[in-house]
Design an enzyme around this catalytic site. Structure first.
Site, PDB file in Angstrom:
ATOM      1  N   ASP A  41       6.299  -2.290  -4.244  1.00 26.78           N
ATOM      2  CA  ASP A  41       6.914  -3.028  -3.145  1.00 26.78           C
ATOM      3  C   ASP A  41       6.762  -4.514  -3.471  1.00 26.78           C
ATOM      4  OD1 ASP A  41       7.885  -3.699  -0.480  1.00 26.78           O
ATOM      5  OD2 ASP A  41       5.794  -4.129  -0.002  1.00 26.78           O
ATOM      6  N   LYS A  62      15.459  -5.602   6.558  1.00 25.56           N
ATOM      7  CA  LYS A  62      15.216  -6.549   7.646  1.00 25.56           C
ATOM      8  C   LYS A  62      16.159  -6.327   8.837  1.00 25.56           C
ATOM      9  CE  LYS A  62      11.751  -8.286   5.591  1.00 25.56           C
ATOM     10  NZ  LYS A  62      11.333  -7.021   5.002  1.00 25.56           N
TER      11      LYS A  62
END
Length: 259
Positions: A11, A52
């Site tokens: 990540d 997001k």
């Protein structure tokens, strides 16, 4: 018979850079605050790891936030509201990202050790390409550069928990099998992404979004408090089925060597 590990898919924020994953937290907090909605840190961090846009929508879907929005605006929230708040959060995060690209402790050394063994380094992220265009060069200046990275802009906006960003990385790195790759992340969404791609999954404790502490805050904890936080985060990873949990990146090379 064990299979040689060919690649690690990390990540981004909270795993390799941005200790505690604070850039998106601050952006979401400010964006909702400007819309008249005050969020708790727990509410902001709960969807961490998603794209997001999906992160913002997930916050809107929380019962407390939905009720608060209706009270403030006299109507339920709409997709247009999500887009507006997301757009503002994106503006904010773009301005914040250059200051949140410092590699997390032990990352550079761990990556160097993995590469010395011929292991390739990929990354998937909840950031979009525009955000990555800022943070990737900043991280590179600080010494961290994966061999490839992918956002949901590369997968028809299908980010975590879908496995497609990982599949793009495995293809680019020419990994022979999902059994030969490992996913390392700092959120439940990271672990689910890795599981859906059928990779070995590893959860990171120190510097993670799940721990939600800055390096300074973490180091200021008394030993017993620190251990309580470590145990708490470890339980979250256990509950979501992570294959392994490491305290920090210094433990990753030996873990992979023993797989």
């Amino acid at each position: 018979m064990s299979k040689k590990i060919e690649a690690v898919i990390f990540d981004w924020a909270g795993t390799t850079v941005d200790y505690g994953c604070f850039a998106p937290v601050e952006a979401f907090r400010r964006a909702f605050e400007e819309a008249g909605i005050s969020l708790t840190t727990q509410e902001i961090r709960e969807p961490m790891g998603l794209s997001k846009r999906m992160h913002v929508q997930t916050i809107f879907e929380m019962p407390r936030i939905a009720a608060l929005w209706a009270a403030v605006y006299g109507r339920p929230w709409t997709a247009e509201d999500v887009d507006k708040v997301y757009g503002r959060s994106e503006e904010l995060i773009l301005s914040l990202l250059p200051d949140y690209a410092e590699p997390i402790p032990h990352v550079l050394d761990a990556v160097a050790q993995l590469r010395s063994r011929g292991i390739k380094i990929g990354s998937t992220t909840g950031y979009n390409n525009e955000m990555m265009a800022i943070v990737v060069p900043a991280a590179e200046k600080a010494g961290y550069k994966p061999d490839c990275w992918f956002s949901s802009d590369s997968t028809k906006k299908m980010g975590r928990p879908y496995p497609y960003m990982i599949f793009r990385a495995l293809e680019t790195l020419e990994v022979t099998s999902v059994d030969a790759a490992v996913k390392v992340g700092d959120t439940v969404a990271d672990i689910k992404e890795g599981q859906n791609a059928r990779l070995i999954t590893v959860g990171l404790i120190e510097g993670s979004s799940l721990m939600a502490l800055s390096k300074k805050e973490y180091e200021a904890l008394m030993p017993e408090q620190r251990q309580m936080e470590i145990d708490r985060v470890r339980r979250v990873y256990a509950d979501c089925g992570a294959d392994y949990v490491i305290r920090n990146m210094s433990e990753l090379p030996s873990l992979l060597e023993n797989l």
